[in-house]
Motif scaffolding. Sequence first.
Motif: not given
Length: 444
Positions: A59-61, A53-56, A36-38, A64-69
């Motif tokens: 489940p929770d965000m 390495l991340s999926d776009i 999950t992003g969290a 893109e939000e993960v990357f910017r944070r």
Amino acid sequence: MSGGRVVLVVEDDPVLGPALVQRLRLEGFRPRLATTGAEALREAAGLRPDAVLSDIRLPDMSGEEVFRRLLAEVGALPAFFMTAFGEVAQAIRLVRAGAQDYLTKPVDVDRLMAALRDALATASPTGGAPASELGVSPAMRAVEATLRKAARVDVPVVLTGETGVGKEVAARFLHAASPRAAHPFVAVNCAAIPRELAESTLFGHERGAFTGAVARGTGLAERAGEGTLLLDEIAELPAELQPKLLRLVQERRFLPVGAAAERPFAARIVCATHADLAERVRAGAFREDLLFRLNVISVTIPPLRRRQEDLEPLARRFVAEAAARFGLGPRRLTPAALASLADHDWPGNVRELRNRIERGVALAEGEDVGPGDLFPELSLDREDGPVPPSGTTLDAALGEAMRAAILDALRLSGGSRAGAAQRLGISRTTLWKRMRELGIGQEC
């Protein structure tokens, strides 16, 4: 070698996630899986990973939000995103924001591992990628630092530099970094406005103010609201409009054509020019008092030839953007293509780079974009050129092709090296170096 670098994998797929972790271990990395992003953000805070390495879609965000944070909380680092074809537009936004690359599913894992190793090999000694949105070169890091400081204070900014260096990109960065980011960014090229419409375009007009004004027109000063108004090519602003712009800057008010009362101006003004405004003042073409009011903070964007470190990251970003815009799968620049980019002198700066990349992506037969796609004038596939004999090495074939191209350019230029360099799209210094390497001398 990977050297035990930590890679954070953010993937909720129960098959792909563990498979990537297993492959990364085999490659010598130290992977950590988050579903999950969290969870990814928590892991990143403690791990300080060397790459992500991340999926776009999570489940929770969003990825893109993960990357910017991550950018805000951990700092910049090589990031690769895995995406379905329908999410490519979002992946392009991530590449523009500083992500390394994106791959469409099903993921070519061999290619991903190679790209990851390349990214980590060129990352900073601390393991992260250079934390710059405008460029990785020291010159562009200095520009970004100045723009971030300027974003905090509400004063005019003048951006200078050669045509095509990215002055509007810098202006948009300044806007995005400022408290005005949620408001409009409005840009106008002063050289492109018809002289008779310049005042109405900038300040608006009332109905009936002139022939053809059948309705009230909103000018750019009003459209900008509380955002940013970019006056590109400010040196070309007509002389009769300069005192009115001075009032806009000084009094924060403007008068639409045909209006009885002035209106307030709430936006920030940013100007851009490739001209020497001080020289324009001396020539009587630009008001000195207007220059003093506008030139509170001046930032010069260096030409691309003076910041070679930015060449490859920009090229890779433009490849990803072009492939998405053309509806193609991922494309990559071959080592020979990267070498050809490094050899070019870039008289058209970043704009020329983008144009050549777009042409190369459009012309490439497969996933690989080669030097002949970027520089057709130096293509190995010359119909009138010599055909390398069977068994010739690539380096030898490339050398023969370069030799033929240089001799041809010299012949067409009457032996002029300056003319030949111009025909080949390279500097005279580069031409001289290539001639020396290839032993071209008396025959030209």
